[in-house]
Enzyme design. Structure first.
Site, mmCIF file in Angstrom:
data_model
loop_
_atom_site.group_PDB
_atom_site.id
_atom_site.type_symbol
_atom_site.label_atom_id
_atom_site.label_comp_id
_atom_site.label_asym_id
_atom_site.label_seq_id
_atom_site.Cartn_x
_atom_site.Cartn_y
_atom_site.Cartn_z
ATOM 1 N N LEU A 131 0.847 -1.196 0.000
ATOM 2 C CA LEU A 131 0.000 0.000 0.000
ATOM 3 C C LEU A 131 0.885 1.250 0.000
ATOM 4 C CD1 LEU A 131 -2.790 -0.822 2.629
ATOM 5 C CD2 LEU A 131 -3.027 -0.732 0.137
ATOM 6 N N GLY B 281 11.863 22.003 -15.611
ATOM 7 C CA GLY B 281 12.214 22.759 -14.395
ATOM 8 C C GLY B 281 11.017 22.924 -13.487
ATOM 9 N N GLY B 282 10.260 21.829 -13.270
ATOM 10 C CA GLY B 282 9.093 21.850 -12.375
ATOM 11 C C GLY B 282 9.455 21.228 -11.039
ATOM 12 N N ARG C 285 2.924 14.818 -15.325
ATOM 13 C CA ARG C 285 2.339 13.497 -15.103
ATOM 14 C C ARG C 285 0.988 13.391 -15.800
ATOM 15 N NH1 ARG C 285 4.733 10.308 -11.418
ATOM 16 N NH2 ARG C 285 2.800 9.269 -10.780
ATOM 17 N N HIS D 54 8.981 33.994 19.696
ATOM 18 C CA HIS D 54 10.215 34.628 19.210
ATOM 19 C C HIS D 54 11.414 33.841 19.717
ATOM 20 C CE1 HIS D 54 12.909 37.857 18.007
ATOM 21 N NE2 HIS D 54 13.495 37.759 19.199
HETATM 22 P P1 FAD Z 1 -1.368 7.306 -6.531
HETATM 23 O O1 FAD Z 1 -0.569 7.622 -5.326
HETATM 24 O O2 FAD Z 1 -0.722 7.427 -7.861
HETATM 25 O O3 FAD Z 1 -1.931 5.839 -6.333
HETATM 26 C C1 FAD Z 1 -2.629 5.175 -7.338
HETATM 27 C C2 FAD Z 1 -2.580 3.678 -7.072
HETATM 28 O O4 FAD Z 1 -3.440 3.036 -8.004
HETATM 29 C C3 FAD Z 1 -1.195 3.071 -7.280
HETATM 30 O O5 FAD Z 1 -0.813 2.365 -6.129
HETATM 31 C C4 FAD Z 1 -1.356 2.145 -8.480
HETATM 32 O O6 FAD Z 1 -0.588 0.962 -8.359
HETATM 33 C C5 FAD Z 1 -2.854 1.828 -8.422
HETATM 34 N N1 FAD Z 1 -3.417 1.491 -9.739
HETATM 35 C C6 FAD Z 1 -3.497 2.295 -10.841
HETATM 36 N N2 FAD Z 1 -4.118 1.644 -11.845
HETATM 37 C C7 FAD Z 1 -4.433 0.411 -11.368
HETATM 38 C C8 FAD Z 1 -5.084 -0.711 -11.934
HETATM 39 N N3 FAD Z 1 -5.552 -0.729 -13.171
HETATM 40 N N4 FAD Z 1 -5.235 -1.816 -11.153
HETATM 41 C C9 FAD Z 1 -4.758 -1.843 -9.888
HETATM 42 N N5 FAD Z 1 -4.151 -0.807 -9.299
HETATM 43 C C10 FAD Z 1 -3.990 0.308 -10.033
HETATM 44 N N6 FAD Z 1 2.678 15.230 -3.726
HETATM 45 C C11 FAD Z 1 2.692 15.956 -2.583
HETATM 46 O O7 FAD Z 1 1.633 16.367 -2.115
HETATM 47 N N7 FAD Z 1 3.868 16.243 -1.944
HETATM 48 C C12 FAD Z 1 5.059 15.815 -2.412
HETATM 49 O O8 FAD Z 1 6.101 16.090 -1.809
HETATM 50 C C13 FAD Z 1 5.075 15.056 -3.607
HETATM 51 N N8 FAD Z 1 6.248 14.602 -4.116
HETATM 52 C C14 FAD Z 1 6.234 13.832 -5.238
HETATM 53 C C15 FAD Z 1 7.453 13.372 -5.722
HETATM 54 C C16 FAD Z 1 7.486 12.587 -6.866
HETATM 55 C C17 FAD Z 1 8.813 12.103 -7.396
HETATM 56 C C18 FAD Z 1 6.263 12.239 -7.516
HETATM 57 C C19 FAD Z 1 6.280 11.366 -8.730
HETATM 58 C C20 FAD Z 1 5.049 12.692 -7.028
HETATM 59 C C21 FAD Z 1 5.023 13.505 -5.889
HETATM 60 N N9 FAD Z 1 3.828 14.004 -5.371
HETATM 61 C C22 FAD Z 1 3.839 14.770 -4.242
HETATM 62 C C23 FAD Z 1 2.528 13.716 -6.002
HETATM 63 C C24 FAD Z 1 1.795 12.586 -5.234
HETATM 64 O O9 FAD Z 1 2.607 11.435 -5.235
HETATM 65 C C25 FAD Z 1 0.461 12.297 -5.889
HETATM 66 O O10 FAD Z 1 -0.297 13.485 -5.984
HETATM 67 C C26 FAD Z 1 -0.329 11.282 -5.063
HETATM 68 O O11 FAD Z 1 0.380 10.082 -4.924
HETATM 69 C C27 FAD Z 1 -1.681 11.001 -5.729
HETATM 70 O O12 FAD Z 1 -2.372 10.088 -4.961
HETATM 71 P P2 FAD Z 1 -3.482 9.133 -5.610
HETATM 72 O O13 FAD Z 1 -4.029 8.341 -4.465
HETATM 73 O O14 FAD Z 1 -4.412 9.933 -6.425
HETATM 74 O O15 FAD Z 1 -2.715 8.182 -6.628
HETATM 75 P P1 NAD Z 2 5.594 19.915 -13.487
HETATM 76 O O1 NAD Z 2 4.359 20.175 -14.234
HETATM 77 O O2 NAD Z 2 5.735 20.424 -12.100
HETATM 78 O O3 NAD Z 2 6.851 20.486 -14.302
HETATM 79 C C1 NAD Z 2 7.130 20.086 -15.597
HETATM 80 C C2 NAD Z 2 8.014 21.151 -16.217
HETATM 81 O O4 NAD Z 2 8.513 20.651 -17.446
HETATM 82 C C3 NAD Z 2 7.269 22.448 -16.526
HETATM 83 O O5 NAD Z 2 8.014 23.530 -16.018
HETATM 84 C C4 NAD Z 2 7.203 22.460 -18.066
HETATM 85 O O6 NAD Z 2 7.226 23.763 -18.595
HETATM 86 C C5 NAD Z 2 8.450 21.688 -18.415
HETATM 87 N N1 NAD Z 2 8.417 21.015 -19.711
HETATM 88 C C6 NAD Z 2 7.384 20.366 -20.295
HETATM 89 N N2 NAD Z 2 7.773 19.831 -21.474
HETATM 90 C C7 NAD Z 2 9.086 20.138 -21.613
HETATM 91 C C8 NAD Z 2 10.066 19.868 -22.617
HETATM 92 N N3 NAD Z 2 9.764 19.146 -23.692
HETATM 93 N N4 NAD Z 2 11.318 20.346 -22.432
HETATM 94 C C9 NAD Z 2 11.640 21.077 -21.327
HETATM 95 N N5 NAD Z 2 10.747 21.360 -20.355
HETATM 96 C C10 NAD Z 2 9.495 20.889 -20.483
HETATM 97 O O7 NAD Z 2 5.790 18.323 -13.555
HETATM 98 P P2 NAD Z 2 6.779 17.358 -12.767
HETATM 99 O O8 NAD Z 2 7.924 18.106 -12.214
HETATM 100 O O9 NAD Z 2 7.006 16.207 -13.684
HETATM 101 O O10 NAD Z 2 5.862 16.878 -11.578
HETATM 102 C C11 NAD Z 2 4.585 16.293 -11.852
HETATM 103 C C12 NAD Z 2 3.619 16.596 -10.758
HETATM 104 O O11 NAD Z 2 3.895 15.794 -9.606
HETATM 105 C C13 NAD Z 2 3.673 18.033 -10.245
HETATM 106 O O12 NAD Z 2 2.945 18.913 -11.056
HETATM 107 C C14 NAD Z 2 3.070 17.893 -8.879
HETATM 108 O O13 NAD Z 2 1.672 17.899 -9.013
HETATM 109 C C15 NAD Z 2 3.548 16.517 -8.444
HETATM 110 N N6 NAD Z 2 4.732 16.653 -7.568
HETATM 111 C C16 NAD Z 2 4.605 17.364 -6.415
HETATM 112 C C17 NAD Z 2 5.686 17.532 -5.600
HETATM 113 C C18 NAD Z 2 5.515 18.320 -4.331
HETATM 114 O O14 NAD Z 2 4.378 18.530 -3.935
HETATM 115 N N7 NAD Z 2 6.584 18.768 -3.701
HETATM 116 C C19 NAD Z 2 6.921 16.996 -5.929
HETATM 117 C C20 NAD Z 2 7.022 16.283 -7.117
HETATM 118 C C21 NAD Z 2 5.908 16.103 -7.931
#
Ligand code: FAD
Ligand code: NAD
Length: 472
Positions: A37, A179-180, A269, A441
């Site tokens: 999970l 650069g996101g 994403r 503070h």
């Molecule tokens: P998910 O967490 O994606 O869960 C979906 C689940 O569905 C998965 O376990 C998958 O296996 C399952 N699933 C999908 N399709 C099927 C299927 N057909 N059958 C069975 N199971 C299936 N967000 C933050 O708020 N703070 C952060 O710091 C942050 N950092 C991040 C860093 C990275 C590198 C990434 C990639 C994302 C980050 N995010 C962050 C975004 C965050 O992870 C997502 O917004 C969050 O996980 C979404 O939750 P969810 O429950 O919608 O889906």
């Molecule tokens: P993002 O949308 O944050 O950033 C993607 C960046 O890539 C944008 O700045 C966009 O202009 C640029 N881009 C798009 N196509 C491009 C190209 N062909 N060449 C160069 N630049 C390009 O997406 P991400 O960084 O992949 O993260 C995905 C999502 O996951 C985030 O939007 C966020 O919702 C979630 N996330 C959240 C956290 C957090 O909460 N701290 C951390 C990681 C991920």
């Protein structure tokens, strides 16, 4: 098998929904293809990235201490141990979720699920396939990294965020495409571990959705940490040379090529709504693949609700969990709606960037008048004591009602500090509420109260000529 409530997806949306449903007395099962999970957030997102960013931050602090007369020898990084420590964090948390699910009698079905109609799923398990029928389903299937087909060259040197978090090695050089959030967080990790990191961003700014005042101090610091930041530049083609990847760019000065040990694709994403058999249900999916929901998380199919990344932006874990709770409460007959005044966002870079509510560019785009108060951390004693005067706390206030509409913070710990801003916005606070709340503070939290003082021209540590202050 028939289960009254099935939750498809065991991420922060899915498990929060299932656990609340069980707490409210519902019989519930979670279906997830993963054997553990936690979903993206716990297994390959928020948690592992923050564990690695913690290590990066401590490494940076050891360097900063030189300024205070304390120096350390160059750190030795034992990658196997670092990887194992990060994996232990994940194992502890996912193990905790499994225990919580067991205690609540939440059934876990492991397998790939697909709708076969409005009230049924087929789940492909390790041993075959299982039919699961339900009264209601909460779809929480999350999202996956966006892929640009032209860059799918089948090279082990090109990775997405999942690959980057595996931390196979510390490449000599790393190109981060995008650069996101992910690009800057993972770029920071690799740069702190010793890679020469370059970032290429299509637009003319890092973190295009974030406030410019907040991005500026981060960009200044990243310009020192990273080898370079290429803005308004496009990657045209990738070539695997075996020992490196040759990258073809198109910038404002024309085309050029460079070679990197590895490339991280971090260009956004996509929702996991395809391949789910949704066409056998009444669920409607938009052109971007997001599932349409109302404010009670109901889709167009009366038996199916949807939450989290699969149903729209911002793709954040706390949004997914809140929507999960609203979905369950609405099934439970409560008048719950997902209508937050703000969803706070945090980028866990150094400095961190955090914001809640209205941003300056959103206000400008909507032609909405706002008054802005900026409190530079150079006026904060705590920031000086930490050697981090590069921060800023910013308030957006309604000029008529003086209600706090938006809060933005950049600086170490901004991600913790923003919770006060979110509470202020959600509770409908006015600037005076923040000013008159006694903050301890010396803390960085004081900068929230001080920026409210500054709104009235009355900040102790900032001198504003009387005429200017009297304008309020
Ligand atoms: P998910 O967490 O994606 O869960 C979906 C689940 O569905 C998965 O376990 C998958 O296996 C399952 N699933 C999908 N399709 C099927 C299927 N057909 N059958 C069975 N199971 C299936 N967000 C933050 O708020 N703070 C952060 O710091 C942050 N950092 C991040 C860093 C990275 C590198 C990434 C990639 C994302 C980050 N995010 C962050 C975004 C965050 O992870 C997502 O917004 C969050 O996980 C979404 O939750 P969810 O429950 O919608 O889906
Ligand atoms: P993002 O949308 O944050 O950033 C993607 C960046 O890539 C944008 O700045 C966009 O202009 C640029 N881009 C798009 N196509 C491009 C190209 N062909 N060449 C160069 N630049 C390009 O997406 P991400 O960084 O992949 O993260 C995905 C999502 O996951 C985030 O939007 C966020 O919702 C979630 N996330 C959240 C956290 C957090 O909460 N701290 C951390 C990681 C991920």
């Amino acid at each position: 098998m028939h289960v009254p409530l099935v939750v498809l997806g065991g991420g922060p949306g899915g498990y929060a929904a299932a656990f609340l449903a069980a707490d409210l007395g519902m019989e519930v099962a979670i279906v997830d293809r993963d054997e553990r999970l936690g979903g993206t957030c716990l297994l390959r997102g928020c948690i592992p990235s923050k564990a690695l960013l913690h290590v990066g931050r401590v490494l940076a602090e050891t360097r900063e201490l030189e300024d205070w007369g304390v120096s350390f020898p160059a750190p030795a990084i034992h990658l196997d141990a670092l990887r194992a420590r990060k994996d232990k964090v994940i194992a502890t948390l996912t193990g905790g979720l499994a225990t919580l699910a067991r205690r609540r009698n939440v059934k876990i079905v492991q397998g790939e699920a697909r709708f076969t109609g409005s009230g049924s799923l087929e789940v492909k398990t390790a041993t075959g396939s299982e039919q699961v029928s339900f009264d209601h389903c909460i779809l929480a299937s999350g999202s996956r990294p966006a892929r640009i087909p032209a860059f799918d060259i089948g090279s082990p040197r090109v990775m997405d965020s999942t690959g980057a978090l595996e931390l196979r090695d510390v490449p000599e050089s790393l190109l981060v495409v995008g650069g996101g959030y992910i690009g800057l967080e993972m770029g920071t990790v690799y740069a702190e571990l010793g890679s020469k990191v370059s970032v290429v961003e299509l637009t003319d700014t890092l973190l295009p959705g974030a406030d410019r005042d907040l991005v500026k101090p981060l960009q200044q610091r990243l310009e020192k940490l990273f080898a370079d930041i290429l803005m308004r530049t496009k990657v045209i083609r990738l070539e695997d040379l075996g020992s490196a990847v040759r990258v073809h760019f198109e910038g404002s000065a024309g085309p050029f090529t460079r070679e990197f040990s590895r490339v991280l694709m971090a260009v956004g994403r996509r929702p996991n709504s395809d391949g789910l058999g949704l066409e056998t249900t009444g669920v409607v999916v938009d052109a971007k693949g997001f599932v349409g929901v109302d404010d009670r998380q109901r889709t167009a199919d009366p038996r199916i609700l949807a939450i989290g990344d699969v149903c729209g932006e911002p793709m954040l874990a706390h949004r997914a969990s809140h929507q999960g709770k609203v979905a369950v409460e609405s099934l439970h007959g409560e008048p719950a709606v997902f209508a937050p005044r703000c969803i706070p966002a945090v980028v866990f870079t150094d400095p961190e960037i955090a914001w809640a509510g209205l941003t300056e560019h959103e206000a400008a785009a909507a032609d909405r008048p706002v008054e802005i108060s900026r409190y530079p951390w150079a006026a904060s004693g705590r920031a000086h004591a930490l050697g981090r005067t590069d921060g800023l706390t910013k308030l957006l206030v309604d000029p008529e009602t003086e209600a706090v509409l938006g809060v933005g913070i950049v600086g170490p710990g901004a991600g913790e500090l923003i919770a006060e801003g979110a509470l202020a916005i959600e509770m409908g606070c006015v600037a005076r509420d923040l000013m008159e709340t006694i903050h301890p503070h010396p803390t960085l939290g004081e900068t929230v109260a001080f920026s409210a003082e500054n709104f009235f021209g009355l900040a102790t540590e900032i001198y504003r000529p009387r005429a200017e202050a009297a304008a309020r």
